[in-house]
Scaffold this active site. Structure first.
Site, short mmCIF file in Angstrom:
data_model
loop_
_atom_site.label_atom_id
_atom_site.label_comp_id
_atom_site.label_asym_id
_atom_site.label_seq_id
_atom_site.Cartn_x
_atom_site.Cartn_y
_atom_site.Cartn_z
N LYS A 4 -78.45 4.76 94.35
CA LYS A 4 -79.00 4.00 95.47
C LYS A 4 -79.12 4.94 96.66
O LYS A 4 -78.14 5.54 97.09
CB LYS A 4 -78.09 2.82 95.82
CG LYS A 4 -78.53 2.16 97.14
CD LYS A 4 -77.69 0.97 97.53
CE LYS A 4 -77.85 0.69 99.03
NZ LYS A 4 -77.13 -0.52 99.46
N GLY A 7 -77.76 -7.91 104.40
CA GLY A 7 -77.93 -9.04 105.29
C GLY A 7 -77.70 -10.41 104.67
O GLY A 7 -77.67 -11.42 105.38
#
Lengths: 71, 268
Positions: B111, B199
């Site tokens: 990632k 988020g």
């Protein structure tokens, strides 16, 4: 000259070790043998199988890293 | 759930990233937990297949026998996804992942995140693109955290990233999906998996992401910072599944008008 220490930078801090020591020796001296680690010398990753053959020179910058919790 | 209901479920293709398939569309981080035991329990409750980890310098002088993250979430059971959290330059991100590849025995699925500033943790997109190019050229399979800008997402895909991961809102903010329209634009055009990353705050956020057509959701704080992380992990697993089912079911149309569910004929 055998028996003298050299100074390297280990994880950002000054570290002394015997002249002629290899990465393998360094890891053993830190009590980290057998741990899941990755090493780099001067920002170049050194695979585990080359640790014994990689001798450290004065002012080498060594990073010893592991995996920790993160997002 | 009884067997009859389980058999009625329509088949869904599994999540496929860089030619490998995964049962779970819920990806989790491993940070911010109380301890490794909670990390392990929450990850199990989430039934995640993929878990992100950070790469950091060993604390020289610390007890070498201290428990290790990879004992709590072993590579034999999970796909460990190293991240570049805390990297602000392409150079640092590339170096971190080169170390990670060595650490994880040659695994190439990573990632990528390159941050712009400490206050917002918003991605620095020019640096992210630069890092992605270098990493793809070096043989990594790059899942990339990015802004919810459809042009940036397309550029990352064209560079050769194996998945794009637009933020729902700021990392660790729990604000949920702030711009579902941008997310929809990205999903519409993408030829690689799209996973919401950053988020997510609660279950409905995860369900919404999946309803919009995301291929998966990555979250850390939403689970680790819940009052009961193991329970929230379970909620998230259900939310991702529910959202995916709703997406596959094809929702009813929205109209700004009423439409009775009961017939008018035959009223007394």
């Amino acid at each position: 000259m055998p028996g003298t220490d050299i100074d390297i930078e280990l994880n950002g801090a000054a570290h002394a070790l015997p002249d002629g020591a290899s990465l393998h020796d360094l890891v053993a001296s830190l009590g980290l043998a057998g741990q899941a680690l990755a090493l780099a010398v001067n920002r170049s990753v050194v695979p585990r199988e080359r640790w014994a053959a990689t001798t450290l020179a004065p002012r080498d910058k060594v990073d010893v890293v592991r995996a920790i919790g993160g997002g | 759930m009884n067997q009859a209901m389980r058999q009625d479920r329509p088949i869904d293709k599994p999540l496929s990233i860089a030619g490998k398939t995964y049962r779970s569309r819920l990806l989790v981080g491993s940070g911010k937990y109380r301890d490794l035991d909670q990390t392990r329990a929450a990850t199990e409750a989430a039934e995640a297949d993929i878990i992100t980890v950070a790469i950091r310098r060993v604390n020289i002088g610390q007890d070498p026998n201290a428990p290790n993250l990879l004992d709590a979430v072993p590579p034999s059971r999970y796909t460990i996804l190293p991240n570049t959290a805390g990297c602000y330059t392409a150079q640092d991100a590339v170096y971190t992942l080169q170390l990670a590849r060595e650490l994880l025995g040659g695994h190439t699925l990573v990632k990528l995140e390159v941050l712009g500033d400490e206050r917002t943790l918003f991605p620095n997109m020019p640096e992210t693109l630069r890092a992605a190019e270098t990493l793809v050229r070096d043989g990594f399979d790059v899942m990339v955290y990015c802004s919810d800008d459809p042009i940036q997402a397309k550029m990352l895909e064209e560079i050769g990233c194996v998945a794009v991961m637009p933020l729902a809102s700021l990392i660790g903010s729990g604000m949920g999906i702030l711009n579902p329209w941008n997310l929809s634009l990205i999903i519409e055009q993408a030829k690689v998996p799209v996973l919401v990353d950053a988020g997510v705050g609660t279950a409905s956020d995860a369900a919404l992401a999946m309803e919009l057509g995301c291929d998966g959701v990555l979250m850390n704080s939403a689970i680790a910072l819940a009052q009961d992380p193991v329970r929230m992990a379970r909620a998230m697993r259900l939310a991702v599944e529910a959202g995916r089912e709703a997406y596959l079911a094809g929702r009813m149309a929205r109209r700004f008008a009423a439409s009775p569910s009961s017939p008018m004929a035959g009223r007394v």
